[in-house]
Design a protein around this motif. Structure first.
Motif, short mmCIF file in Angstrom:
data_model
loop_
_atom_site.label_atom_id
_atom_site.label_comp_id
_atom_site.label_asym_id
_atom_site.label_seq_id
_atom_site.Cartn_x
_atom_site.Cartn_y
_atom_site.Cartn_z
N ALA A 31 0.83 -1.21 0.00
CA ALA A 31 0.00 0.00 0.00
C ALA A 31 0.86 1.26 0.00
O ALA A 31 1.95 1.27 0.57
CB ALA A 31 -0.92 0.00 1.22
N THR A 32 0.36 2.29 -0.64
CA THR A 32 1.05 3.58 -0.58
C THR A 32 0.43 4.49 0.47
O THR A 32 1.07 5.41 0.95
CB THR A 32 1.01 4.30 -1.94
N ARG A 33 -0.83 4.22 0.80
CA ARG A 33 -1.52 5.04 1.80
C ARG A 33 -2.59 4.22 2.48
O ARG A 33 -3.01 3.18 1.99
CB ARG A 33 -2.11 6.30 1.20
N VAL A 34 -3.05 4.74 3.62
CA VAL A 34 -4.09 4.09 4.42
C VAL A 34 -5.15 5.15 4.73
O VAL A 34 -4.80 6.29 5.05
CB VAL A 34 -3.51 3.52 5.73
N VAL A 35 -6.40 4.79 4.62
CA VAL A 35 -7.50 5.71 4.95
C VAL A 35 -8.09 5.28 6.28
O VAL A 35 -8.46 4.12 6.46
CB VAL A 35 -8.59 5.71 3.86
N VAL A 36 -8.17 6.21 7.21
CA VAL A 36 -8.79 5.99 8.51
C VAL A 36 -10.15 6.69 8.47
O VAL A 36 -10.22 7.89 8.26
CB VAL A 36 -7.94 6.59 9.65
N VAL A 37 -11.21 5.91 8.64
CA VAL A 37 -12.57 6.48 8.63
C VAL A 37 -13.08 6.46 10.06
O VAL A 37 -13.47 5.42 10.59
CB VAL A 37 -13.51 5.68 7.70
N LEU A 54 -3.37 0.41 12.50
CA LEU A 54 -2.97 1.82 12.37
C LEU A 54 -1.50 1.99 12.71
O LEU A 54 -0.75 2.63 11.97
CB LEU A 54 -3.83 2.70 13.27
N TRP A 55 -1.09 1.41 13.82
CA TRP A 55 0.31 1.54 14.23
C TRP A 55 1.24 0.93 13.19
O TRP A 55 2.30 1.48 12.89
CB TRP A 55 0.51 0.89 15.59
N SER A 56 0.85 -0.19 12.61
CA SER A 56 1.66 -0.82 11.57
C SER A 56 1.82 0.10 10.37
O SER A 56 2.92 0.19 9.80
CB SER A 56 1.02 -2.15 11.14
N ALA A 57 0.76 0.79 10.00
CA ALA A 57 0.85 1.75 8.89
C ALA A 57 1.85 2.85 9.23
O ALA A 57 2.68 3.23 8.39
CB ALA A 57 -0.52 2.34 8.59
N GLY A 58 1.77 3.36 10.44
CA GLY A 58 2.71 4.39 10.86
C GLY A 58 4.14 3.88 10.91
O GLY A 58 5.08 4.55 10.50
N GLU A 59 4.31 2.67 11.42
CA GLU A 59 5.63 2.06 11.51
C GLU A 59 6.25 1.87 10.13
O GLU A 59 7.46 1.97 9.95
CB GLU A 59 5.51 0.71 12.22
N LYS A 60 5.41 1.61 9.13
CA LYS A 60 5.89 1.42 7.76
C LYS A 60 5.93 2.74 6.98
O LYS A 60 6.12 2.75 5.77
CB LYS A 60 5.00 0.41 7.03
N ASN A 61 5.70 3.86 7.69
CA ASN A 61 5.75 5.20 7.09
C ASN A 61 4.77 5.37 5.94
O ASN A 61 5.06 6.02 4.94
CB ASN A 61 7.17 5.54 6.63
N LYS A 62 3.60 4.77 6.08
CA LYS A 62 2.55 4.93 5.07
C LYS A 62 1.82 6.25 5.31
O LYS A 62 1.64 6.68 6.45
CB LYS A 62 1.54 3.78 5.14
N LEU A 63 1.41 6.90 4.25
CA LEU A 63 0.60 8.11 4.36
C LEU A 63 -0.76 7.70 4.91
O LEU A 63 -1.40 6.79 4.38
CB LEU A 63 0.44 8.75 2.98
N VAL A 64 -1.19 8.33 6.00
CA VAL A 64 -2.47 8.02 6.62
C VAL A 64 -3.41 9.20 6.41
O VAL A 64 -3.13 10.31 6.84
CB VAL A 64 -2.31 7.72 8.13
N LYS A 65 -4.49 8.95 5.69
CA LYS A 65 -5.52 9.96 5.43
C LYS A 65 -6.64 9.75 6.45
O LYS A 65 -7.20 8.67 6.53
CB LYS A 65 -6.05 9.84 4.02
N VAL A 66 -6.96 10.79 7.20
CA VAL A 66 -7.98 10.71 8.25
C VAL A 66 -9.24 11.42 7.77
O VAL A 66 -9.19 12.58 7.37
CB VAL A 66 -7.48 11.37 9.55
#
Length: 122
Positions: A31-37, A54-66
């Motif tokens: 994934a290049t990004r993760v969406v948090v709804v 969520l933490w895994s996405a942050g740990e992998k430096n993924k862009l998180v869209k809230v």
């Protein structure tokens, strides 16, 4: 991601004992990004799988869209590392996986930053 409608025994067989080998974690690599709804009615970060993802996405430096509103009620004693799973074995497994990386406090700080983040523009 992890199939939510499977019987607990089938899901347990798929996930095994290492959440870093779960289908979600493996897919997250691509994934290049993760969406948090977010949802104003429910704090999803009282669910430990949501916290781990969520933490895994942050740990992998993924862009998180809230997107979405903050939950109306947030109890820190039930959020982040303190969250639980409906399956007690999953709660133990995920907490051990987080603790093994020395990340209890980092998880709580990162989850808090997402809970209180301003929603991104579409």
């Amino acid at each position: 991601a992890n199939p939510q409608t499977w019987e607990p025994s089938e899901l347990g067989a798929l996930l095994g004992k290492n959440p870093y080998m779960s289908p979600f974690y493996i897919a997250l690599t691509e994934a290049t990004r993760v969406v948090v709804v977010r949802n104003s009615n429910v704090n999803m970060y009282t669910r430990l799988w949501c916290v781990f993802e969520l933490w895994s996405a942050g740990e992998k430096n993924k862009l998180v869209k809230v997107v979405g509103p903050n939950p109306r009620s947030i109890n820190p004693e039930e959020t982040g590392y303190n969250a639980t799973c409906s399956n007690k074995c999953d709660t133990i497994m995920l907490r051990q996986a987080i603790a093994a990386r020395g990340a209890k406090e980092r998880v709580n700080m990162y989850v808090g930053s997402v809970i209180f983040a301003a929603p991104d523009d579409a």
